[in-house]
Design a protein around this motif. Structure first.
Motif, PDB file in Angstrom:
ATOM      1  N   ALA A 162       0.850  -1.096   0.054  1.00 11.28           N
ATOM      2  CA  ALA A 162      -0.030  -0.025   0.062  1.00 11.28           C
ATOM      3  C   ALA A 162       0.822   1.175  -0.137  1.00 11.28           C
ATOM      4  O   ALA A 162       0.500   2.255  -0.691  1.00 11.28           O
ATOM      5  CB  ALA A 162      -0.795  -0.193   1.211  1.00 11.28           C
ATOM      6  N   GLN A 163       1.871   1.039   0.628  1.00 12.99           N
ATOM      7  CA  GLN A 163       2.851   2.158   0.830  1.00 12.99           C
ATOM      8  C   GLN A 163       3.910   2.445  -0.470  1.00 12.99           C
ATOM      9  O   GLN A 163       4.739   3.496  -0.391  1.00 12.99           O
ATOM     10  CB  GLN A 163       3.516   2.361   2.141  1.00 12.99           C
ATOM     11  N   ARG A 171      -1.312   5.635  -3.337  1.00 12.13           N
ATOM     12  CA  ARG A 171      -0.927   5.133  -2.131  1.00 12.13           C
ATOM     13  C   ARG A 171      -1.955   5.599  -1.259  1.00 12.13           C
ATOM     14  O   ARG A 171      -2.310   4.952  -0.316  1.00 12.13           O
ATOM     15  CB  ARG A 171       0.392   5.963  -1.748  1.00 12.13           C
ATOM     16  N   ARG A 172      -2.483   6.707  -1.270  1.00  7.40           N
ATOM     17  CA  ARG A 172      -3.731   7.258  -0.169  1.00  7.40           C
ATOM     18  C   ARG A 172      -4.880   6.145  -0.415  1.00  7.40           C
ATOM     19  O   ARG A 172      -5.504   5.953   0.504  1.00  7.40           O
ATOM     20  CB  ARG A 172      -4.276   8.694  -0.683  1.00  7.40           C
ATOM     21  N   ASN A 173      -5.116   5.694  -1.652  1.00  8.93           N
ATOM     22  CA  ASN A 173      -6.451   5.121  -1.617  1.00  8.93           C
ATOM     23  C   ASN A 173      -6.176   3.589  -0.875  1.00  8.93           C
ATOM     24  O   ASN A 173      -6.938   3.272  -0.300  1.00  8.93           O
ATOM     25  CB  ASN A 173      -6.757   4.905  -3.171  1.00  8.93           C
ATOM     26  N   HIS A 235      -4.821  14.769   4.480  1.00 12.41           N
ATOM     27  CA  HIS A 235      -4.945  15.478   3.345  1.00 12.41           C
ATOM     28  C   HIS A 235      -6.229  15.319   2.476  1.00 12.41           C
ATOM     29  O   HIS A 235      -6.199  15.639   1.310  1.00 12.41           O
ATOM     30  CB  HIS A 235      -3.950  14.510   2.271  1.00 12.41           C
ATOM     31  N   ILE A 236      -7.234  14.879   3.350  1.00 13.93           N
ATOM     32  CA  ILE A 236      -8.365  14.763   2.629  1.00 13.93           C
ATOM     33  C   ILE A 236      -9.364  16.028   2.988  1.00 13.93           C
ATOM     34  O   ILE A 236      -9.589  16.170   4.341  1.00 13.93           O
ATOM     35  CB  ILE A 236      -8.952  13.390   3.024  1.00 13.93           C
ATOM     36  N   TYR A 241     -14.794  12.337  -0.155  1.00 18.48           N
ATOM     37  CA  TYR A 241     -14.705  11.079  -0.019  1.00 18.48           C
ATOM     38  C   TYR A 241     -13.424  10.570   0.377  1.00 18.48           C
ATOM     39  O   TYR A 241     -12.600  11.107  -0.332  1.00 18.48           O
ATOM     40  CB  TYR A 241     -15.522   9.932  -0.963  1.00 18.48           C
ATOM     41  N   ALA A 242     -12.987   9.796   1.479  1.00 19.35           N
ATOM     42  CA  ALA A 242     -11.872   9.468   1.598  1.00 19.35           C
ATOM     43  C   ALA A 242     -11.275   8.391   0.653  1.00 19.35           C
ATOM     44  O   ALA A 242     -10.136   8.620   0.017  1.00 19.35           O
ATOM     45  CB  ALA A 242     -11.745   8.480   2.739  1.00 19.35           C
ATOM     46  N   PHE A 243     -11.834   7.493   0.251  1.00 17.50           N
ATOM     47  CA  PHE A 243     -11.605   6.426  -0.925  1.00 17.50           C
ATOM     48  C   PHE A 243     -12.084   6.497  -2.184  1.00 17.50           C
ATOM     49  O   PHE A 243     -13.377   7.007  -2.328  1.00 17.50           O
ATOM     50  CB  PHE A 243     -12.048   4.911  -0.312  1.00 17.50           C
TER      51      PHE A 243
END
Length: 334
Positions: A162-163, A171-173, A235-236, A241-243
């Protein structure tokens, strides 16, 4: 003796029922399938059979003519093409219907095939009982086996994955999907509605996530993932929406699987593995159960309604050594 008012009501009810029956009969007699469904030449041959079955199906229930006629027309056309007798006991036999769904519906879209299957099975069962006195076969339904939790080594792998994705958006998703899944136990239907304002820093560094939808609740993120979750959430925007903030249809069942299918084998893995959101939630649940957290706390945090919902995960719980089990059962000395 029937009084005048009662007689009038009976006449009215009979008149209404007769009009309804005539209307249904007219729709059945007027029905003609589209040419791409049944060719006109074939329809002229099988129309009497289809309409006869249609009359019986509507009388037996559970569907009206507008629903049942096209599936019946497809079925009868296929039966004729197979050279089978156009007899109700053959056409409506469960094995015939099952074979038609498997073989005769290959050209249909998946959703249309499922709908046709459901309509024909229910109509077939009703007709077999009403016209032939046959009870439908008993359907045995096996209990769905839950997906296994990820072992610790796999969790470590997916965290690195993920990172390590190429862009910050990817990466954020991935990190949010991972943290909300294995850190908070959110199912896809929960996490897709989480916005920036719903991920909060609580006391002593805790990360809290407000869940909306049909199972509203506030979940405390597991310690191991709270720092990463809060870092990505910073950062959102509050109302974003986050994802996958760019995805418009939040009701889509494929919002997560569609995204995940694009990014397998990032760090040299060659087995085609793709992260599964359901396994992340299972991992979270099993970790809580193994930690001995009170069941009522787990139910509230998970959004599950009953203890029965947790029973499927018992196969994944750690065995307790006999000596430890004995001490636990005995309790503390007075």
């Amino acid at each position: 003796m029937i009084d005048t008012d009662t007689s009038g009501r009976l006449t009215g009810h009979l008149s209404w029922a007769l009009r309804l029956e005539v209307a249904v009969s007219n729709r059945l007699l007027a029905y003609t399938p589209k040419a791409e469904t049944v060719p006109p030449a074939q329809w002229r041959r099988i129309a009497p059979v289809v309409r006869s079955l249609g009359f019986m199906a509507v009388a037996a229930g559970p569907y009206g003519p507008d629903v049942v006629m096209t599936p019946l027309a497809r079925l009868v056309a296929w039966v004729e093409a197979q050279g089978l007798p156009l007899d109700p006991s053959v056409i409506l036999d469960q094995s015939t219907v099952e074979r038609f769904i498997l073989v005769g519906c290959r050209d249909m879209a998946a959703n249309s095939r499922r709908t046709c299957s459901s309509q024909l099975r229910r109509a077939s069962e009703a007709l077999l009982l009403d016209q032939l006195g046959q009870h439908p076969p008993i359907r045995l339904k096996a209990t769905a086996a839950p997906v296994a939790p990820y072992p610790p080594a796999e969790i470590a792998y997916w965290l690195i994955w993920a990172q390590s994705l190429p862009t910050s958006a990817q990466r954020r998703n991935a990190c949010l999907l991972f943290c909300l899944g294995v850190g908070c136990g959110l199912a896809v239907e929960d996490l897709v509605y989480v916005q920036g304002r719903d991920i909060l820093a609580g006391p002593t560094g805790r990360a809290l996530v407000k869940v909306h939808g049909r199972r509203p609740r506030t979940v405390v993120c597991r310690y191991a993932y709270e720092e990463l979750l809060l870092a990505e959430a910073a950062h959102i925007p509050a109302d974003a929406y986050a994802f996958r903030p760019d995805w418009q249809d939040r009701t889509s069942k494929h919002i997560a699987s569609d995204w995940l299918a694009r990014y397998p084998r990032i760090i040299g893995r060659s087995d085609g593995a793709v992260l599964q959101t359901q396994r992340l939630r299972t991992t979270w649940l099993v970790d809580l159960l193994n930690a001995g957290i009170p069941l009522k706390v787990i139910l509230k945090a998970s959004g599950l309604g009953t203890l029965h919902s947790l029973s499927r995960y018992l196969v994944f719980l750690h065995d307790v050594p006999e000596a430890e089990a004995s001490d636990l059962l005995r309790g503390a000395a007075a």
